[in-house]
Design an enzyme around this catalytic site. Structure first.
Site, PDB file in Angstrom:
ATOM      1  N   GLY A  46       0.839  -1.198   0.000  1.00 34.93           N
ATOM      2  CA  GLY A  46       0.000   0.000   0.000  1.00 34.93           C
ATOM      3  C   GLY A  46       0.867   1.239   0.000  1.00 34.93           C
ATOM      4  N   GLN A  51       2.944  10.083   1.186  1.00 31.78           N
ATOM      5  CA  GLN A  51       4.247   9.414   1.304  1.00 31.78           C
ATOM      6  C   GLN A  51       5.190   9.790   0.166  1.00 31.78           C
ATOM      7  OE1 GLN A  51       2.332   5.353   2.098  1.00 31.78           O
ATOM      8  NE2 GLN A  51       4.242   5.226   3.254  1.00 31.78           N
ATOM      9  N   CYS A  95       5.728  -0.024   7.282  1.00 31.90           N
ATOM     10  CA  CYS A  95       5.363   1.140   6.475  1.00 31.90           C
ATOM     11  C   CYS A  95       6.558   1.511   5.614  1.00 31.90           C
ATOM     12  CB  CYS A  95       5.002   2.299   7.406  1.00 31.90           C
ATOM     13  SG  CYS A  95       4.509   3.796   6.529  1.00 31.90           S
ATOM     14  N   LEU A  96       6.305   1.815   4.348  1.00 31.66           N
ATOM     15  CA  LEU A  96       7.404   2.176   3.457  1.00 31.66           C
ATOM     16  C   LEU A  96       8.108   3.460   3.919  1.00 31.66           C
ATOM     17  CD1 LEU A  96       5.842   1.337  -0.044  1.00 31.66           C
ATOM     18  CD2 LEU A  96       7.496  -0.006   1.278  1.00 31.66           C
ATOM     19  N   HIS A 137      -4.683   1.447   7.373  1.00 27.87           N
ATOM     20  CA  HIS A 137      -3.333   2.024   7.507  1.00 27.87           C
ATOM     21  C   HIS A 137      -3.132   3.159   6.486  1.00 27.87           C
ATOM     22  CE1 HIS A 137       1.240   1.380   7.877  1.00 27.87           C
ATOM     23  NE2 HIS A 137       1.121   2.181   6.830  1.00 27.87           N
ATOM     24  N   GLU A 138      -3.582   2.920   5.241  1.00 32.45           N
ATOM     25  CA  GLU A 138      -3.377   3.930   4.187  1.00 32.45           C
ATOM     26  C   GLU A 138      -4.274   5.147   4.395  1.00 32.45           C
ATOM     27  OE1 GLU A 138      -0.764   3.606   2.570  1.00 32.45           O
ATOM     28  OE2 GLU A 138      -0.462   1.490   3.009  1.00 32.45           O
ATOM     29  N   HIS A 141      -2.852   7.513   6.799  1.00 32.13           N
ATOM     30  CA  HIS A 141      -1.827   8.411   6.239  1.00 32.13           C
ATOM     31  C   HIS A 141      -2.460   9.723   5.764  1.00 32.13           C
ATOM     32  CE1 HIS A 141       2.044   6.388   6.176  1.00 32.13           C
ATOM     33  NE2 HIS A 141       1.527   5.282   5.686  1.00 32.13           N
TER      34      HIS A 141
HETATM   35 ZN   LIG Z   1       2.418   3.421   5.724  1.00 34.26          ZN
END
Ligand SMILES: [Zn+2]
Length: 173
Positions: A46, A51, A95-96, A137-138, A141
């Protein structure tokens, strides 16, 4: 398509609420393609627009993890959780934007989400298991919330310090 660079925590852009998308144009479609390519390249399941420093309400995801599984890329514009189950489950999240750090987070097991596709058409679907965790989660963000915000302050500070060190090391290279 263009690979975008992913912001690493701590970054003020990861702590801000994003603006709704209002223009459903070719620029939006291109941004969604770039986000998917960036997510698959990372690799991740995701990615949210903030991000990559784009402060709009747009996420992409694909939680098909099995080797040889058919990819199921999803683009969700202006997504919102409209229902969540009382049942909750725990997943180890990463998380990226917080590479190499993982922690268990408890969230509703199922959620119903509405969103718009890149053409502006309204969609609604229920998600469960990993897809439910990922979509929550997304969407977090888009509201400036990271998974580490659910952890105890000590653990969160420890991860943040590790990320500050990681960023200093990356800057030196
Ligand atoms: Zn994340």
């Amino acid at each position: 398509m263009t690979l975008k660079s992913i912001l690493i925590h701590p970054d003020p852009r990861l702590k801000k609420a994003c603006d709704p998308v209002s223009a459903f144009d070719t620029e939006l479609a291109r941004l969604a393609d770039d986000m998917l390519e960036t997510m698959y390249d990372a690799p991740g399941i995701g990615l949210a627009a903030p991000q990559i420093g784009v402060m709009n309400r747009l996420i992409v995801m694909d939680c098909v993890k099995e080797e040889g599984g058919t990819p199921d890329p999803m683009v969700l514009v202006n997504p919102a959780v409209v229902w969540e189950s009382e049942d909750r489950n725990v997943y180890e999240e990463g998380c990226l934007s917080i590479p190499g750090q993982y922690a268990e987070v408890e969230r509703p097991t199922m959620v119903r989400v509405t969103w718009q596709d890149v053409d502006g058409a309204v969609k609604e679907q229920e998600f469960d298991a990993l897809w439910a965790t990922c979509v929550q989660h997304e969407i977090d963000h888009l509201n400036g919330t990271l998974f580490i915000d659910y952890l105890k302050p000590m653990r969160r500070q420890m991860i943040t310090r590790k990320m500050q060190k990681y960023k200093r090391e990356m800057a030196r290279e």
